[in-house]
Design an enzyme around this catalytic site. Structure first.
Site, mmCIF file in Angstrom:
data_model
loop_
_atom_site.group_PDB
_atom_site.id
_atom_site.type_symbol
_atom_site.label_atom_id
_atom_site.label_comp_id
_atom_site.label_asym_id
_atom_site.label_seq_id
_atom_site.Cartn_x
_atom_site.Cartn_y
_atom_site.Cartn_z
ATOM 1 N N HIS A 197 -7.667 -6.000 0.184
ATOM 2 C CA HIS A 197 -6.485 -5.199 0.478
ATOM 3 C C HIS A 197 -5.922 -5.593 1.838
ATOM 4 C CE1 HIS A 197 -3.965 -1.648 -0.131
ATOM 5 N NE2 HIS A 197 -4.215 -1.258 1.108
ATOM 6 N N SER A 199 0.842 -1.194 0.000
ATOM 7 C CA SER A 199 0.000 0.000 0.000
ATOM 8 C C SER A 199 0.880 1.249 0.000
ATOM 9 C CB SER A 199 -0.970 -0.053 1.177
ATOM 10 O OG SER A 199 -2.045 0.851 1.003
ATOM 11 N N GLU A 220 -9.322 -5.644 -4.139
ATOM 12 C CA GLU A 220 -8.638 -4.628 -3.335
ATOM 13 C C GLU A 220 -9.605 -3.761 -2.533
ATOM 14 O OE1 GLU A 220 -5.572 -3.898 -2.650
ATOM 15 O OE2 GLU A 220 -4.315 -4.894 -4.138
#
Length: 528
Positions: free
Chosen positions: A434, A180, A338
């Site tokens: 995610h 990220s 995600e």
């Protein structure tokens, strides 16, 4: 092994501790605390110390923004790192430097999800670093360098070059890794080609080391950030960079809330944690009165990396694809679903409206034909499915793929993966979301976040994927080979799909690729 491990660094002697047969050193300063006269400044080298410095506790967490943040009163020595080594007496071990993510708002190296024990036991020297986030690290302020969080990371990497041999590591075999915002940091480091060192001459030639009298201006030299590492791992690369104009407008809005000037001097008197709280509040208000902020207003994140023309001259994709940065051995990928994490955690999963889907397409699909292309590619998609697809693509999936493509164009070698294994937490609502890849890669399925995502008794498939991903990291950091073929344009961008039955396939998100074929992520600007 009863005595505590000690190492001598260029700055002084450290005493760590043994844990699970590994030598661990925590809270090691790599720069002076960025407070007082040093607040909003580039990192300054840490002073040398006499005697033995204990290194058994994590350093204090830098001020954090975002909905979940905990103030710590452990001091202001925020710029620290941690080292875990299988053998401080060894030589030439591969080094993995972990840059934690958190939307450029948080970065906590003490998170048990980042426990380095499994990776270190496999033969890596693992370094994790803290850096300034939120306004401290990324607000665009007159009188301060831009992207101070990135400058912190570079200072930490220079510390690694100077000192990692004392821990058994090879300074010529360093892999930077992140997920990220950590992956966005890795992408930036690939292309920051003209960064002045924060140290005197010893940074370039330790044999000529001279320690200036404290307070003297150091001798500055230019050095590419890319020279500080050899390989890179990037999971879920975010496509969120800001233009200078937008970043300056945000800084003014933040300063107006506090009744000060949008300058380093104006904000210097504001308590750092109060400033972090105002960043949180501003982010929560973004979809409301800040429509002029375009795409950024839909992310809930008020600050981030700035394409300022100096520290970060252009976006990583543009620099690599345009031949202004050289390629690298790169392991890059993303999860299949995600954006699902954000839908579920916000309580919005299954409730998105057609109007919200339309807005997402208008703002985030590539222009001018992207919105229509998404509708044509996913004709039966409900509004929530369409919204999640375009957000997943624009914010993480396509930036990750585009980084592989741009790296290949710059002469590098890219290895692609997609995590398809679904989380079992939250009643199975998260999908392959995610951050699910982080506990899998670290082998920390029993950490609080690991349990939240995968349950207290992970499935055999989850354990198998965790072993494969962890082995991929170790193999890649050791030899540049994660265990599957490199992605090539003529091979339909071969991708390792990590799932209950893993396999190497052409890149799976082909519909999205066709929409983004001729597009790279562009910085968020005013009104766009």
């Amino acid at each position: 092994m009863s005595e505590r491990p000690r190492v001598r660094t260029a700055e002084g002697v450290l005493e760590g501790r043994w844990r699970r047969g590994l030598a661990e050193f925590r809270g090691v300063p790599y720069a002076e605390p960025p407070v007082g006269a040093l607040r909003f400044a580039a990192p300054v080298p840490v002073r040398r110390w006499e005697g033995v410095r204990p290194a058994v506790e994590f350093g204090p967490t830098p001020p954090q923004s975002g909905p979940v943040r905990t103030r710590t009163d452990g001091g202001t020595d925020w710029l620290t790192l941690n080292v875990c080594t299988p053998d401080p007496g060894a030589a030439g071990l591969p080094v993995l430097v972990w840059i934690p993510g958190g939307g450029y708002l948080t970065a906590d190296t003490s998170d048990p999800m980042y426990d380095p024990a499994a990776l270190a036991a496999a033969g890596l020297v693992v370094v994790s670093l803290a850096y300034r986030v939120g306004a401290e690290g990324f607000a665009q302020l007159d009188g301060a360098p831009a992207n101070r969080g990135f400058l912190d990371q570079i200072a930490a990497l220079r510390w690694v070059r100077r000192n990692i041999a004392a821990f058994g590591g090879d300074p010529g075999r360093v892999t930077v890794a992140g997920q990220s915002a950590g992956a966005g940091s890795v992408a930036a480091l690939l292309t920051m080609e003209s960064v002045p060192t924060e140290e005197p001459v010893r940074a370039m030639d330790p044999a000529r080391a001279v320690e200036p009298e404290w307070g003297m201006e150091p001798e500055w030299v230019m050095e590419p950030a890319r020279d500080l590492f050899q390989r890179a791992i990037a999971h879920s690369v975010p496509g969120t960079h800001l233009t200078r104009a937008l970043a300056e407008r945000i800084a003014r809005a933040l300063a107006d809330r506090l009744g000060v000037a949008p300058t380093a001097a104006g904000l210097a008197g504001v308590d750092p944690w109060r400033l972090a709280g105002e960043v949180t509040a501003l982010g929560a208000e973004l979809p409301g009165p800040y429509g002029e902020w375009g795409r950024l207003a839909r992310t809930g994140v008020a600050v981030g990396p700035v394409v300022d023309g100096e520290v970060l001259p252009e976006s990583p994709w543009a620099a690599l694809a345009g031949g202004r940065a050289r390629g690298v051995e790169l392991l890059v990928g993303h999860t299949r679903d995600e954006f699902r994490l954000f839908s579920v955690m916000s309580g919005r999963a299954g409730t998105f409206t057609e109007e919200e889907a339309r807005t997402a397409l208008e703002l985030f699909a590539p222009r001018p034909e992207g919105a229509a292309a998404y509708r044509a590619a996913f004709p039966g998609a409900a509004p929530g499915e369409l919204l999640e697809t375009v957000y997943s693509d624009a914010l993480f999936r396509m930036p990750s793929l585009c980084l592989a493509r741009a790296n290949e164009a710059a002469g590098g070698t890219s290895y692609l993966f997609e995590l398809g294994l679904a989380a079992t937490g939250f009643g199975g609502a998260l999908g392959a979301c995610h951050s699910l890849d982080v506990p899998l890669a670290f082998g920390t399925l029993d950490s609080p976040n690991g349990v939240g995502l995968l349950g207290e008794d992970p499935t055999a498939a989850a354990r198998a994927v965790s072993r494969e991903l962890r082995d991929a990291w170790v193999g890649f950091a050791t030899s540049g080979d994660p265990g599957w073929p490199a992605a090539r344009p003529d091979g339909a961008w071969l991708t390792r799909v990590l799932d209950a039955a893993s396999g190497t396939l052409p890149y799976p998100e082909r519909a999205s690729v066709r929409i983004w074929e001729d597009h790279y992520p562009t910085p968020f600007g005013l009104g766009e």
